[in-house]
Write a protein that holds these residues in place. Sequence first.
Motif, PDB file in Angstrom:
ATOM      1  N   MET A  68     -40.419  49.512  29.556  1.00 32.28           N
ATOM      2  CA  MET A  68     -40.281  50.500  30.631  1.00 32.28           C
ATOM      3  C   MET A  68     -38.853  51.048  30.586  1.00 32.28           C
ATOM      4  O   MET A  68     -37.891  50.275  30.569  1.00 32.28           O
ATOM      5  N   PRO A  69     -38.702  52.364  30.551  1.00 35.13           N
ATOM      6  CA  PRO A  69     -37.345  52.936  30.569  1.00 35.13           C
ATOM      7  C   PRO A  69     -36.611  52.581  31.862  1.00 35.13           C
ATOM      8  O   PRO A  69     -37.172  52.686  32.954  1.00 35.13           O
ATOM      9  N   LYS A  70     -35.374  52.144  31.735  1.00 39.08           N
ATOM     10  CA  LYS A  70     -34.561  51.825  32.909  1.00 39.08           C
ATOM     11  C   LYS A  70     -34.131  53.096  33.640  1.00 39.08           C
ATOM     12  O   LYS A  70     -33.807  53.052  34.820  1.00 39.08           O
ATOM     13  N   LYS A  71     -34.139  54.216  32.945  1.00 41.15           N
ATOM     14  CA  LYS A  71     -33.741  55.500  33.538  1.00 41.15           C
ATOM     15  C   LYS A  71     -34.956  56.312  33.983  1.00 41.15           C
ATOM     16  O   LYS A  71     -34.942  57.534  33.970  1.00 41.15           O
ATOM     17  N   ALA A  72     -36.009  55.611  34.409  1.00 39.04           N
ATOM     18  CA  ALA A  72     -37.270  56.267  34.768  1.00 39.04           C
ATOM     19  C   ALA A  72     -37.074  57.358  35.815  1.00 39.04           C
ATOM     20  O   ALA A  72     -37.675  58.431  35.724  1.00 39.04           O
ATOM     21  N   ASP A  73     -36.222  57.115  36.798  1.00 38.61           N
ATOM     22  CA  ASP A  73     -36.033  58.109  37.862  1.00 38.61           C
ATOM     23  C   ASP A  73     -35.392  59.393  37.354  1.00 38.61           C
ATOM     24  O   ASP A  73     -35.533  60.446  37.961  1.00 38.61           O
ATOM     25  N   GLU A  74     -34.701  59.339  36.218  1.00 40.58           N
ATOM     26  CA  GLU A  74     -34.109  60.537  35.619  1.00 40.58           C
ATOM     27  C   GLU A  74     -35.099  61.271  34.712  1.00 40.58           C
ATOM     28  O   GLU A  74     -34.835  62.393  34.299  1.00 40.58           O
ATOM     29  N   ILE A  75     -36.210  60.614  34.399  1.00 41.01           N
ATOM     30  CA  ILE A  75     -37.161  61.152  33.428  1.00 41.01           C
ATOM     31  C   ILE A  75     -38.406  61.739  34.082  1.00 41.01           C
ATOM     32  O   ILE A  75     -38.825  62.858  33.755  1.00 41.01           O
ATOM     33  N   VAL A  76     -39.012  61.003  35.002  1.00 40.82           N
ATOM     34  CA  VAL A  76     -40.298  61.401  35.588  1.00 40.82           C
ATOM     35  C   VAL A  76     -40.191  62.765  36.272  1.00 40.82           C
ATOM     36  O   VAL A  76     -39.327  62.995  37.102  1.00 40.82           O
ATOM     37  N   GLY A  77     -41.082  63.675  35.865  1.00 40.06           N
ATOM     38  CA  GLY A  77     -41.137  65.009  36.450  1.00 40.06           C
ATOM     39  C   GLY A  77     -40.055  65.955  35.965  1.00 40.06           C
ATOM     40  O   GLY A  77     -40.087  67.134  36.293  1.00 40.06           O
ATOM     41  N   GLN A  78     -39.096  65.437  35.199  1.00 38.33           N
ATOM     42  CA  GLN A  78     -37.995  66.263  34.735  1.00 38.33           C
ATOM     43  C   GLN A  78     -37.871  66.262  33.219  1.00 38.33           C
ATOM     44  O   GLN A  78     -37.366  67.215  32.635  1.00 38.33           O
ATOM     45  N   GLY A  79     -38.303  65.162  32.604  1.00 41.34           N
ATOM     46  CA  GLY A  79     -38.122  64.995  31.166  1.00 41.34           C
ATOM     47  C   GLY A  79     -39.404  65.155  30.383  1.00 41.34           C
ATOM     48  O   GLY A  79     -40.495  65.285  30.942  1.00 41.34           O
ATOM     49  N   SER A  80     -39.261  65.109  29.079  1.00 42.87           N
ATOM     50  CA  SER A  80     -40.390  65.232  28.162  1.00 42.87           C
ATOM     51  C   SER A  80     -40.340  64.111  27.143  1.00 42.87           C
ATOM     52  O   SER A  80     -39.289  63.513  26.903  1.00 42.87           O
ATOM     53  N   LEU A  81     -41.484  63.846  26.546  1.00 40.54           N
ATOM     54  CA  LEU A  81     -41.571  62.958  25.386  1.00 40.54           C
ATOM     55  C   LEU A  81     -41.560  63.871  24.165  1.00 40.54           C
ATOM     56  O   LEU A  81     -42.453  64.705  24.001  1.00 40.54           O
ATOM     57  N   TYR A  82     -40.528  63.753  23.339  1.00 38.00           N
ATOM     58  CA  TYR A  82     -40.404  64.544  22.119  1.00 38.00           C
ATOM     59  C   TYR A  82     -41.016  63.743  20.977  1.00 38.00           C
ATOM     60  O   TYR A  82     -40.640  62.593  20.751  1.00 38.00           O
ATOM     61  N   TRP A  83     -41.978  64.353  20.281  1.00 36.28           N
ATOM     62  CA  TRP A  83     -42.705  63.692  19.201  1.00 36.28           C
ATOM     63  C   TRP A  83     -42.071  63.999  17.853  1.00 36.28           C
ATOM     64  O   TRP A  83     -41.893  65.158  17.491  1.00 36.28           O
ATOM     65  N   VAL A  84     -41.750  62.937  17.096  1.00 32.82           N
ATOM     66  CA  VAL A  84     -41.301  63.071  15.708  1.00 32.82           C
ATOM     67  C   VAL A  84     -42.554  62.966  14.848  1.00 32.82           C
ATOM     68  O   VAL A  84     -43.228  61.935  14.834  1.00 32.82           O
ATOM     69  N   ILE A  85     -42.879  64.050  14.158  1.00 35.68           N
ATOM     70  CA  ILE A  85     -44.071  64.121  13.317  1.00 35.68           C
ATOM     71  C   ILE A  85     -43.634  64.532  11.919  1.00 35.68           C
ATOM     72  O   ILE A  85     -42.965  65.555  11.754  1.00 35.68           O
ATOM     73  N   ALA A  86     -44.003  63.729  10.928  1.00 40.74           N
ATOM     74  CA  ALA A  86     -43.679  64.014   9.518  1.00 40.74           C
ATOM     75  C   ALA A  86     -42.187  64.275   9.313  1.00 40.74           C
ATOM     76  O   ALA A  86     -41.792  65.242   8.678  1.00 40.74           O
ATOM     77  N   GLY A  87     -41.352  63.416   9.907  1.00 40.45           N
ATOM     78  CA  GLY A  87     -39.921  63.471   9.658  1.00 40.45           C
ATOM     79  C   GLY A  87     -39.122  64.471  10.461  1.00 40.45           C
ATOM     80  O   GLY A  87     -37.937  64.662  10.198  1.00 40.45           O
ATOM     81  N   ALA A  88     -39.745  65.118  11.448  1.00 37.41           N
ATOM     82  CA  ALA A  88     -39.014  66.080  12.273  1.00 37.41           C
ATOM     83  C   ALA A  88     -39.594  66.095  13.683  1.00 37.41           C
ATOM     84  O   ALA A  88     -40.784  65.869  13.881  1.00 37.41           O
ATOM     85  N   VAL A  89     -38.737  66.370  14.662  1.00 29.09           N
ATOM     86  CA  VAL A  89     -39.228  66.614  16.018  1.00 29.09           C
ATOM     87  C   VAL A  89     -39.973  67.932  15.947  1.00 29.09           C
ATOM     88  O   VAL A  89     -39.432  68.932  15.473  1.00 29.09           O
ATOM     89  N   ARG A  90     -41.235  67.950  16.385  1.00 28.98           N
ATOM     90  CA  ARG A  90     -42.049  69.158  16.252  1.00 28.98           C
ATOM     91  C   ARG A  90     -42.707  69.594  17.555  1.00 28.98           C
ATOM     92  O   ARG A  90     -43.187  70.722  17.661  1.00 28.98           O
ATOM     93  N   ALA A  91     -42.774  68.678  18.544  1.00 33.52           N
ATOM     94  CA  ALA A  91     -43.461  69.023  19.786  1.00 33.52           C
ATOM     95  C   ALA A  91     -42.971  68.110  20.899  1.00 33.52           C
ATOM     96  O   ALA A  91     -42.358  67.070  20.652  1.00 33.52           O
ATOM     97  N   ARG A  92     -43.265  68.529  22.123  1.00 34.65           N
ATOM     98  CA  ARG A  92     -42.941  67.709  23.282  1.00 34.65           C
ATOM     99  C   ARG A  92     -44.053  67.822  24.304  1.00 34.65           C
ATOM    100  O   ARG A  92     -44.851  68.769  24.270  1.00 34.65           O
TER     101      ARG A  92
END
Length: 140
Positions: free
Chosen positions: A42-66
């Motif tokens: 569980m991220p310790k910085k959850a309150d800074e992430i929820v509703g404000q942040g994104s999960l950035y996906w690394v696909i085939a060696g590069a960040v390609r989507a969030r």
Amino acid sequence: MHIIKLCVGVSSVEELIEWRTLRREQGFGRPDGLNVHRTRMMPKKADEIVGQGSLYWVIAGAVRARQVIADLKAETDGEGRSCCDILLEPELIRTTPYPRRPFQGWRYLQAKDAPPDLARAGEESPPEGMAEELAQLGLL
């Protein structure tokens, strides 16, 4: 504050979209339409992430989507271990391809270090290969 994570076993954004569609068709979707990604910590910085942040996906060696993070839920897996369900909005937002070496688990990603979205609202993204070439030339 964001999170960055490898999208293991997926070679393109299209493949991730297809996989998510298949899982929903198999009855694994949530009634609210959110996608779930389970991780051990569980991220310790959850309150800074929820509703404000994104999960950035690394696909085939590069960040390609969030995907926007709607919530983080503490859960217990089938073996009684603590884990975290990352609840994600279903829309995959393509980003400017940004090379990233493999790593284990997830990492925090500061907003200033996050790659920009590939297309603005109402625009269509260039094909994945073309986007990567344009990014390498500094044109994205």
